[in-house]
Write a protein that holds these residues in place. Structure first.
Motif, PDB file in Angstrom:
ATOM      1  N   PHE A  78       6.175  23.914 -14.931  1.00 19.13           N
ATOM      2  CA  PHE A  78       7.104  24.150 -16.033  1.00 19.13           C
ATOM      3  C   PHE A  78       6.366  24.726 -17.246  1.00 19.13           C
ATOM      4  O   PHE A  78       6.808  25.694 -17.868  1.00 19.13           O
ATOM      5  CB  PHE A  78       7.800  22.846 -16.425  1.00 19.13           C
ATOM      6  CG  PHE A  78       8.636  22.963 -17.663  1.00 19.13           C
ATOM      7  CD1 PHE A  78       9.844  23.645 -17.651  1.00 19.13           C
ATOM      8  CD2 PHE A  78       8.204  22.417 -18.867  1.00 19.13           C
ATOM      9  CE1 PHE A  78      10.607  23.774 -18.798  1.00 19.13           C
ATOM     10  CE2 PHE A  78       8.963  22.542 -20.018  1.00 19.13           C
ATOM     11  CZ  PHE A  78      10.175  23.219 -19.983  1.00 19.13           C
ATOM     12  N   ALA A  79       5.228  24.111 -17.537  1.00 16.30           N
ATOM     13  CA  ALA A  79       4.448  24.565 -18.697  1.00 16.30           C
ATOM     14  C   ALA A  79       3.996  26.008 -18.518  1.00 16.30           C
ATOM     15  O   ALA A  79       4.006  26.796 -19.471  1.00 16.30           O
ATOM     16  CB  ALA A  79       3.246  23.655 -18.907  1.00 16.30           C
ATOM     17  N   ARG A 132       2.267   6.895  -6.501  1.00 16.34           N
ATOM     18  CA  ARG A 132       1.297   7.903  -6.953  1.00 16.34           C
ATOM     19  C   ARG A 132       1.768   9.316  -6.616  1.00 16.34           C
ATOM     20  O   ARG A 132       1.613  10.230  -7.419  1.00 16.34           O
ATOM     21  CB  ARG A 132      -0.072   7.652  -6.284  1.00 16.34           C
ATOM     22  CG  ARG A 132      -0.723   6.306  -6.591  1.00 16.34           C
ATOM     23  CD  ARG A 132      -1.300   6.248  -7.980  1.00 16.34           C
ATOM     24  NE  ARG A 132      -0.335   5.702  -8.929  1.00 16.34           N
ATOM     25  CZ  ARG A 132      -0.634   5.409 -10.195  1.00 16.34           C
ATOM     26  NH1 ARG A 132      -1.869   5.616 -10.658  1.00 16.34           N
ATOM     27  NH2 ARG A 132       0.283   4.934 -11.005  1.00 16.34           N
ATOM     28  N   LYS A 133       2.351   9.430  -5.439  1.00 19.84           N
ATOM     29  CA  LYS A 133       2.803  10.759  -5.021  1.00 19.84           C
ATOM     30  C   LYS A 133       3.972  11.256  -5.880  1.00 19.84           C
ATOM     31  O   LYS A 133       4.050  12.439  -6.216  1.00 19.84           O
ATOM     32  CB  LYS A 133       3.179  10.754  -3.537  1.00 19.84           C
ATOM     33  CG  LYS A 133       1.950  10.782  -2.622  1.00 19.84           C
ATOM     34  CD  LYS A 133       2.347  10.970  -1.182  1.00 19.84           C
ATOM     35  CE  LYS A 133       1.140  10.887  -0.245  1.00 19.84           C
ATOM     36  NZ  LYS A 133       0.254  12.061  -0.423  1.00 19.84           N
ATOM     37  N   TYR A 183       2.561   1.793  -3.198  1.00 21.26           N
ATOM     38  CA  TYR A 183       1.611   2.310  -4.178  1.00 21.26           C
ATOM     39  C   TYR A 183       1.379   3.812  -3.986  1.00 21.26           C
ATOM     40  O   TYR A 183       1.452   4.602  -4.927  1.00 21.26           O
ATOM     41  CB  TYR A 183       0.277   1.565  -4.067  1.00 21.26           C
ATOM     42  CG  TYR A 183      -0.692   1.961  -5.157  1.00 21.26           C
ATOM     43  CD1 TYR A 183      -0.647   1.329  -6.400  1.00 21.26           C
ATOM     44  CD2 TYR A 183      -1.636   2.960  -4.949  1.00 21.26           C
ATOM     45  CE1 TYR A 183      -1.516   1.703  -7.416  1.00 21.26           C
ATOM     46  CE2 TYR A 183      -2.512   3.351  -5.959  1.00 21.26           C
ATOM     47  CZ  TYR A 183      -2.451   2.715  -7.186  1.00 21.26           C
ATOM     48  OH  TYR A 183      -3.303   3.091  -8.180  1.00 21.26           O
ATOM     49  N   ILE A 184       1.136   4.173  -2.725  1.00 24.01           N
ATOM     50  CA  ILE A 184       0.911   5.591  -2.416  1.00 24.01           C
ATOM     51  C   ILE A 184       2.135   6.422  -2.810  1.00 24.01           C
ATOM     52  O   ILE A 184       2.025   7.484  -3.433  1.00 24.01           O
ATOM     53  CB  ILE A 184       0.625   5.776  -0.899  1.00 24.01           C
ATOM     54  CG1 ILE A 184      -0.702   5.115  -0.517  1.00 24.01           C
ATOM     55  CG2 ILE A 184       0.638   7.248  -0.525  1.00 24.01           C
ATOM     56  CD1 ILE A 184      -1.940   5.818  -1.035  1.00 24.01           C
ATOM     57  N   GLN A 198       5.373  19.445 -13.975  1.00 24.53           N
ATOM     58  CA  GLN A 198       5.164  19.679 -15.415  1.00 24.53           C
ATOM     59  C   GLN A 198       4.218  20.849 -15.650  1.00 24.53           C
ATOM     60  O   GLN A 198       4.425  21.668 -16.550  1.00 24.53           O
ATOM     61  CB  GLN A 198       4.593  18.407 -16.073  1.00 24.53           C
ATOM     62  CG  GLN A 198       5.658  17.319 -16.259  1.00 24.53           C
ATOM     63  CD  GLN A 198       5.067  15.997 -16.713  1.00 24.53           C
ATOM     64  OE1 GLN A 198       3.871  15.749 -16.555  1.00 24.53           O
ATOM     65  NE2 GLN A 198       5.913  15.147 -17.261  1.00 24.53           N
ATOM     66  N   ILE A 199       3.174  20.913 -14.803  1.00 22.25           N
ATOM     67  CA  ILE A 199       2.245  22.054 -14.920  1.00 22.25           C
ATOM     68  C   ILE A 199       2.999  23.359 -14.700  1.00 22.25           C
ATOM     69  O   ILE A 199       2.880  24.312 -15.472  1.00 22.25           O
ATOM     70  CB  ILE A 199       1.104  21.942 -13.875  1.00 22.25           C
ATOM     71  CG1 ILE A 199       0.190  20.767 -14.219  1.00 22.25           C
ATOM     72  CG2 ILE A 199       0.298  23.243 -13.833  1.00 22.25           C
ATOM     73  CD1 ILE A 199      -0.873  20.506 -13.157  1.00 22.25           C
ATOM     74  N   HIS A 223       0.826  -1.207   0.000  1.00 21.57           N
ATOM     75  CA  HIS A 223       0.000   0.000   0.000  1.00 21.57           C
ATOM     76  C   HIS A 223       0.856   1.251   0.000  1.00 21.57           C
ATOM     77  O   HIS A 223       0.644   2.186  -0.784  1.00 21.57           O
ATOM     78  CB  HIS A 223      -0.909  -0.021   1.232  1.00 21.57           C
ATOM     79  CG  HIS A 223      -1.546   1.310   1.521  1.00 21.57           C
ATOM     80  ND1 HIS A 223      -2.507   1.854   0.714  1.00 21.57           N
ATOM     81  CD2 HIS A 223      -1.338   2.200   2.531  1.00 21.57           C
ATOM     82  CE1 HIS A 223      -2.873   3.033   1.204  1.00 21.57           C
ATOM     83  NE2 HIS A 223      -2.173   3.270   2.323  1.00 21.57           N
ATOM     84  N   GLU A 234       4.476  10.356  -8.952  1.00 19.98           N
ATOM     85  CA  GLU A 234       3.880  10.689 -10.263  1.00 19.98           C
ATOM     86  C   GLU A 234       3.136  12.021 -10.210  1.00 19.98           C
ATOM     87  O   GLU A 234       3.188  12.814 -11.145  1.00 19.98           O
ATOM     88  CB  GLU A 234       2.920   9.573 -10.709  1.00 19.98           C
ATOM     89  CG  GLU A 234       3.614   8.267 -11.083  1.00 19.98           C
ATOM     90  CD  GLU A 234       4.495   8.404 -12.331  1.00 19.98           C
ATOM     91  OE1 GLU A 234       4.266   9.348 -13.116  1.00 19.98           O
ATOM     92  OE2 GLU A 234       5.432   7.604 -12.492  1.00 19.98           O
ATOM     93  N   THR A 235       2.443  12.217  -9.061  1.00 15.85           N
ATOM     94  CA  THR A 235       1.708  13.478  -8.908  1.00 15.85           C
ATOM     95  C   THR A 235       2.678  14.662  -8.862  1.00 15.85           C
ATOM     96  O   THR A 235       2.446  15.700  -9.500  1.00 15.85           O
ATOM     97  CB  THR A 235       0.854  13.444  -7.638  1.00 15.85           C
ATOM     98  OG1 THR A 235      -0.049  12.343  -7.734  1.00 15.85           O
ATOM     99  CG2 THR A 235       0.061  14.735  -7.471  1.00 15.85           C
ATOM    100  N   ALA A 295       3.768  15.411 -12.294  1.00 14.32           N
ATOM    101  CA  ALA A 295       2.734  16.094 -13.082  1.00 14.32           C
ATOM    102  C   ALA A 295       2.595  17.556 -12.656  1.00 14.32           C
ATOM    103  O   ALA A 295       2.471  18.446 -13.501  1.00 14.32           O
ATOM    104  CB  ALA A 295       1.399  15.367 -12.943  1.00 14.32           C
ATOM    105  N   LEU A 296       2.643  17.783 -11.332  1.00 19.10           N
ATOM    106  CA  LEU A 296       2.529  19.161 -10.844  1.00 19.10           C
ATOM    107  C   LEU A 296       3.727  20.003 -11.305  1.00 19.10           C
ATOM    108  O   LEU A 296       3.581  21.173 -11.674  1.00 19.10           O
ATOM    109  CB  LEU A 296       2.423  19.174  -9.323  1.00 19.10           C
ATOM    110  CG  LEU A 296       1.109  18.608  -8.760  1.00 19.10           C
ATOM    111  CD1 LEU A 296       1.172  18.534  -7.243  1.00 19.10           C
ATOM    112  CD2 LEU A 296      -0.081  19.445  -9.204  1.00 19.10           C
TER     113      LEU A 296
END
Lengths: 304, 124
Positions: A101-102, A88-89, A84-85, A98-99, A81, A91-92, A95-96
């Motif tokens: 940066f964008a 995800r964190k 997994y968490i 990347q936002i 667990h 990956e999150t 992604a954040l």
């Protein structure tokens, strides 16, 4: 999907992890299955220069989650667990970042876009300006052409003016000479003040009118002049004829001496045979004693 | 209406479970997961991060079932995972949007530049 699927899945992972633990050296605490991959992902993210510093909070959160996942030992379900968490964190966080940066990139992109738009407008303006310059140059050319045409016209006008001026000047000159236009030409009469009675020598100081003729002849080099002497009827006809010839000749010689080509001048004596007034009176006789200079009306050609 | 029911029903189940077992139901975890899913839906994760959002919904559903089955610890973990999935879905949706917007700006700038160069070529 339902919970039992997940539970089964988790059990399988747990069994696998447990098997791995038993297979390895039991005394060395193994990290939970998948935690190394998550750690590797985290490390990759932290090493990514474009993303590493762009989601600091989420990254810290992910790092903590990975740490927790790595240190979870006994409870395999819990370990799975937490892995997994953590995954995800991470990956999150990526992604954040990347936002972020964008969004930062967008500022630059908008600047570029604005610059391009500005360049485009500037270029359009330049093109317009160039067009305007060309148009202006063309119109200037046309103007020049027009002014050329005008200057031709001006020249013609000038020439016309000049000829008018010349005509006016000629008129003035003739007025000065007191010449009168006749069908023979411009006739100007030099009075008897030029000569002493019976003599054919020009009196000094009596040459003002002759000098005007010289000027006129020099001014109009294509004109010729016929110099004619006349007398009154005092004395013999032969003597008067001879005197008139000599007097006409004296005028011619004087003009030649002033630079008028002798080719343009003829001299002749008319004696007493062409009176302009009555020889009975002294005034009439005085009028008859004269030298007439007949200047050709039309300019002769080739006589220079 | 349906959503309220969806939230209300598990809540009932949770309370029922709590009444019959010693471990309290992971109400906070479930609510956090629901909240995270709602947030993700708001940022168009349904279309931009469909896999992640689907995962989150499935996990939440599983969490609710686990809680209903009095598996409170598993329920809590699944709820937490659902939340993590939903947060990832929201983040990925945001990233996708951001890249799309940037790509659009790049494209229009490139078009502008291209057009400009063509015009420059014409005017030469």
């Amino acid at each position: 999907m339902n919970s039992t699927n997940y539970l089964q899945f988790r059990s399988i992972i747990a069994v696998a992890v447990a098997a791995a633990l038993f297979a390895g050296c039991a005394s060395v605490p193994e990290k939970p299955a998948g935690s190394e991959e998550v750690r590797a992902k985290l490390t990759a993210l932290q090493g990514d220069p474009t993303l590493a510093n762009r989601a600091p909070v989420a990254l810290k959160d992910a790092e903590a989650a990975v740490g927790v996942a790595e240190t979870t030992q006994k409870d395999l379900d819990l370990a799975a667990h937490r892995v997994y968490i953590a995954d995800r964190k991470v990956e999150t966080a990526r992604a954040l970042a990347q936002i972020q940066f964008a969004e930062e990139e967008r500022t630059a992109l908008k600047d570029q876009s604005e610059k391009a738009r500005l360049d485009s407008r500037t270029r359009e303006a330049d093109v317009a300006k160039t067009d305007a310059l060309i148009a202006r140059a063309e119109s200037a050319e046309q103007k020049v052409a027009a002014s050329d045409a005008r200057s031709v016209a001006d020249a013609a006008q000038l020439a016309a003016n000049a000829s008018q001026q010349q005509a006016a000047e000629l008129q003035r000159q003739l007025e000065i000479l007191q010449a009168r236009p006749t069908d023979r030409g411009l006739v100007l009469t030099l009075g008897d003040t030029l000569f002493a009675t019976g003599k054919a020598e020009l009196k000094s100081g009596a040459t003002v009118n002759l000098d005007r003729i010289t000027t006129f002849m020099n001014e109009y080099p294509n004109r010729t002049a016929a110099i004619e002497g006349f007398t009154d009827n005092t004395g013999s006809e032969e003597m008067n004829q001879s005197l008139s010839e000599r007097r006409a000749d004296a005028v011619k010689r004087y003009l030649v001496g002033q630079g008028v080509s002798s080719a343009r001048l003829t001299s002749s004596g008319r004696g007493e045979n062409a009176p302009v007034a009555d020889n009975e009176s002294a005034a009439g006789r005085q009028q008859n004693r004269r030298v007439e200079v007949v200047i050709s009306q039309v300019e002769a050609e080739g006589t220079n | 209406m349906r959503r309220r029911l969806r939230i209300a029903l598990p809540a009932l189940l949770i309370f029922a479970a709590a009444a019959s077992a010693g471990t309290p139901p992971p109400v906070t975890n479930l609510q956090a997961a629901q909240q995270a899913i709602a947030n993700a839906e708001r940022v168009d994760a349904a279309s931009l991060a469909a896999v992640e959002l689907g995962e989150a919904r499935a996990k939440l559903s599983a969490a609710e079932k686990a809680v209903a089955a009095k598996q409170m610890v598993v329920g809590a973990q699944l709820a937490d995972e659902a939340r993590a999935d939903a947060e990832l879905a929201a983040a990925r949706a945001g990233a996708a949007k951001a890249y799309t917007v940037n790509a659009e700006i790049k494209r229009s700038t490139a078009t502008l530049v291209e057009e400009m160069q063509r015009k420059a070529g014409d005017s030469k």
